[in-house]
Design an enzyme around this catalytic site. Sequence first.
Site, short mmCIF file in Angstrom:
data_model
loop_
_atom_site.label_atom_id
_atom_site.label_comp_id
_atom_site.label_asym_id
_atom_site.label_seq_id
_atom_site.Cartn_x
_atom_site.Cartn_y
_atom_site.Cartn_z
N LYS A 66 22.80 39.92 19.72
CA LYS A 66 23.71 40.17 20.94
C LYS A 66 25.04 39.66 20.71
O LYS A 66 26.13 40.15 21.18
CB LYS A 66 22.98 39.61 22.09
CG LYS A 66 21.61 40.19 22.49
CD LYS A 66 20.94 39.82 23.75
CE LYS A 66 20.53 38.07 23.71
NZ LYS A 66 19.55 37.64 22.72
N ARG A 98 18.77 39.16 32.86
CA ARG A 98 17.26 38.92 31.83
C ARG A 98 16.18 38.98 32.69
O ARG A 98 15.09 38.75 32.28
CB ARG A 98 17.59 37.25 31.32
CG ARG A 98 17.03 37.12 30.17
CD ARG A 98 18.01 36.99 28.89
NE ARG A 98 17.79 36.00 28.26
CZ ARG A 98 18.60 35.27 27.51
NH1 ARG A 98 20.06 35.99 27.44
NH2 ARG A 98 18.67 34.22 26.73
N ARG A 145 20.70 30.61 11.37
CA ARG A 145 21.88 30.70 12.02
C ARG A 145 22.64 29.67 12.08
O ARG A 145 22.28 28.56 12.40
CB ARG A 145 21.34 31.13 13.41
CG ARG A 145 22.91 31.37 14.34
CD ARG A 145 22.71 32.00 15.68
NE ARG A 145 21.43 31.24 16.14
CZ ARG A 145 21.06 31.92 17.67
NH1 ARG A 145 21.54 33.02 18.10
NH2 ARG A 145 20.09 31.30 18.15
N ARG A 152 21.95 25.67 16.54
CA ARG A 152 21.86 25.20 18.08
C ARG A 152 20.61 24.32 18.28
O ARG A 152 19.55 24.54 17.68
CB ARG A 152 21.54 26.46 18.75
CG ARG A 152 23.08 26.98 19.47
CD ARG A 152 22.87 28.53 19.91
NE ARG A 152 21.64 28.89 20.64
CZ ARG A 152 21.59 30.13 21.25
NH1 ARG A 152 22.45 30.85 20.81
NH2 ARG A 152 20.49 30.43 21.99
N ARG A 199 10.77 30.91 23.34
CA ARG A 199 11.90 31.86 23.92
C ARG A 199 11.17 33.15 23.68
O ARG A 199 11.53 33.98 24.67
CB ARG A 199 13.19 31.42 23.18
CG ARG A 199 14.00 30.45 23.49
CD ARG A 199 14.96 29.77 22.56
NE ARG A 199 16.05 30.67 22.57
CZ ARG A 199 16.87 30.54 21.44
NH1 ARG A 199 16.71 29.71 20.40
NH2 ARG A 199 17.78 31.30 21.22
#
Length: 231
Positions: free
Chosen positions: A26, A101, A140, A173, A184
């Site tokens: 996203k 969400r 990431r 992160r 998550r």
Amino acid sequence: MTDEPVLDRDHERLILLLVGAVGAGKGTQAKLLSSELGLVHLASGNLFREALAAGTPLGESAREYMEAGELVPDELTIAMFMDELAKPAAKAGAILDGFPRTVGQARALDRTLAENGERIRRVLYIDVPKEALIRRVAGRWICPTCGTTYHEDTNPPRASGTCDRDGTSLRQRDDDRPEVVRARLDKQVPPMLEVLSHYEREGIVDRIDGTQPIDAVTDDILSHAGVPAAS
Ligand code: AP5
Ligand code: MG
């Protein structure tokens, strides 16, 4: 920037919504589409991280939920996001990344837009299998200065550990630890599917194959959204 009203009945803003699980792409796509279409990129996760970094009461309230991989309650999230959407930066429209969400957030957004004769133009569901999502998040790296996202295997920076755009050292992160990523996925995918069902009833959802290369995903989104690029 001007103080003109943002919600202008004569010029409906272009509002596109990107939906996808953790690591679906996203943020990557929203950043590319934002520069391609000249629209602001509004990401609820980024807003919470900025509030956390700034030590604001909103950031402190969001912290425990984010660290546990849970959704931040609607009453905090909706107010924060609506404020951003009403700012002059969103006058031409926006790419929404990570909001709404929950169905409660979707209804609040729909209501606010409808009051101004607006609506979400298209919902793009970036679909990626769970195993690939976990690999993506594990690799990431993000630039803390400009927000550009890299992946150590599929989308590496030119110089290892350094942002191509501004040379800042890249970071991972806090909520990308494996146990938080699992939380998550477990806690946030079910409400995401409810949001998709909510918009499927309006017939505005397109499924995008998010396993394609990044550029191909962007092209797919642009063709489904039916919007010409700015340049
Ligand atoms: P948020 O920041 O929104 O996290 P998320 O939804 O879990 O999604 P990510 O940002 O992790 O993934 P992404 O889809 O943006 O993927 P990316 O482009 O980086 O939210 C964080 C937290 O804030 C939530 O857990 C929650 O607590 C809270 N929150 C946020 N919004 C909320 C809301 N509305 N309500 C309540 N709480 C909220 O890509 C991932 C990696 O894959 C990168 O390395 C990238 O380079 C790579 N990649 C991308 N595309 C491709 C591709 N096509 N091929 C190969 N690799 C790719
Ligand atoms: Mg993101």
